[in-house]
Write an enzyme that holds these catalytic residues in place. Sequence first.
Site, PDB file in Angstrom:
ATOM      1  N   THR A  69      32.603  71.105-115.832  1.00 23.81           N
ATOM      2  CA  THR A  69      31.155  70.947-115.844  1.00 23.81           C
ATOM      3  C   THR A  69      30.667  71.154-117.284  1.00 23.81           C
ATOM      4  OG1 THR A  69      30.649  73.271-115.405  1.00 23.81           O
ATOM      5  CG2 THR A  69      31.058  71.859-113.500  1.00 23.81           C
ATOM      6  N   LYS A 118      32.298  68.770-120.930  1.00 25.51           N
ATOM      7  CA  LYS A 118      32.731  67.414-120.583  1.00 25.51           C
ATOM      8  C   LYS A 118      33.129  66.577-121.792  1.00 25.51           C
ATOM      9  CE  LYS A 118      30.210  67.133-116.210  1.00 25.51           C
ATOM     10  NZ  LYS A 118      29.279  66.339-115.375  1.00 25.51           N
ATOM     11  N   ASN A 129      34.912  64.763-116.565  1.00 25.37           N
ATOM     12  CA  ASN A 129      34.697  65.933-115.710  1.00 25.37           C
ATOM     13  C   ASN A 129      35.963  66.315-114.965  1.00 25.37           C
ATOM     14  OD1 ASN A 129      34.821  63.836-113.776  1.00 25.37           O
ATOM     15  ND2 ASN A 129      33.429  64.939-112.391  1.00 25.37           N
ATOM     16  N   GLY A 175      15.384  59.663-116.624  1.00 24.02           N
ATOM     17  CA  GLY A 175      16.178  60.526-117.488  1.00 24.02           C
ATOM     18  C   GLY A 175      17.227  59.744-118.243  1.00 24.02           C
ATOM     19  N   ARG A 204      15.561  56.340-125.845  1.00 21.57           N
ATOM     20  CA  ARG A 204      16.938  56.613-126.248  1.00 21.57           C
ATOM     21  C   ARG A 204      17.809  55.371-126.054  1.00 21.57           C
ATOM     22  NH1 ARG A 204      18.439  62.457-123.767  1.00 21.57           N
ATOM     23  NH2 ARG A 204      20.379  62.008-124.901  1.00 21.57           N
ATOM     24  N   GLY A 222      21.657  65.494-104.476  1.00 18.00           N
ATOM     25  CA  GLY A 222      22.790  65.681-105.356  1.00 18.00           C
ATOM     26  C   GLY A 222      24.002  66.284-104.687  1.00 18.00           C
TER      27      GLY A 222
END
Length: 275
Positions: free
Chosen positions: A61, A65, A86, A125, A153, A234
């Site tokens: 985690t 990573k 991961n 995100g 981004r 999630g």
Amino acid sequence: MPRAAVLGSPIEHSLSPVLHNAGYEAAGLSGWDYTRFEVTAESLPEVVGASAPEFAGFSVTMPGKFAALRFADITSDRAQLIGSANTLVRRAEGWFADNTDTEGVRGALAELLGDSPARHALLIGAGGTARPALWALAERGITTVTVLNRSDRSAELQPLAQKLELELSFTGFSGDLTAISRAADVIVSTVPAAALEDYVFDIAHAPVLDVIYDPWPTPLTTCAAANGYKSVGGQVMLAYQAFSQFEQFTGVAAPREEMLEALNQELQRRSQTVK
């Protein structure tokens, strides 16, 4: 005794041991054990490199990573493409790095959408989870992705989008969020619930995969449900990424139902404890 572990910081509340140990029990792997270690990005190479031979692999985690990918002797194509790993698996030729977060998002999207066609996604995100999300969206057949983020981004994500043959655009929170969300076939949110608290009524106009699972439901998924849309949390993504890790570590098919049941029971126990 064969072993595996999850590495990260902080790691105390990781649910990976719940998933993997439940899998070992259900699969009859009585000699296997899965634990957790507090490991930073800086200490990961030393910890993995010095690990005892009985460790078949490690789940990784944040913040490890990127370090995991750099450390590995061999990498999967998808880990190399995404730029992080991961999963580390001990092989005869060295440590193999993979990114099963991709399978986590892909599995969650399958639970959310079933066989429904989808071509346009709204991705909320642009951080670390956005990259495996783009991979999974492309695998799903998505061709156009609108990224909703406070800053543009595109320079970071465009190269990946081009390799995945995705048409990518960016928008900020000052845009017409209702129109943007209504144009999407699916919404994938990779940000904390608090980041969207002022915008959920404008955004929740399509099926939602929210990578947050504690606390659950999130305001975004609650609002989407009120609008008649299905949501997946999630915890489903977490389970699906663990299934692949389990199989790579053990060489045995993951007992998916039992692993997911154990995860849901633990989440329910934790929610009751908080109350």
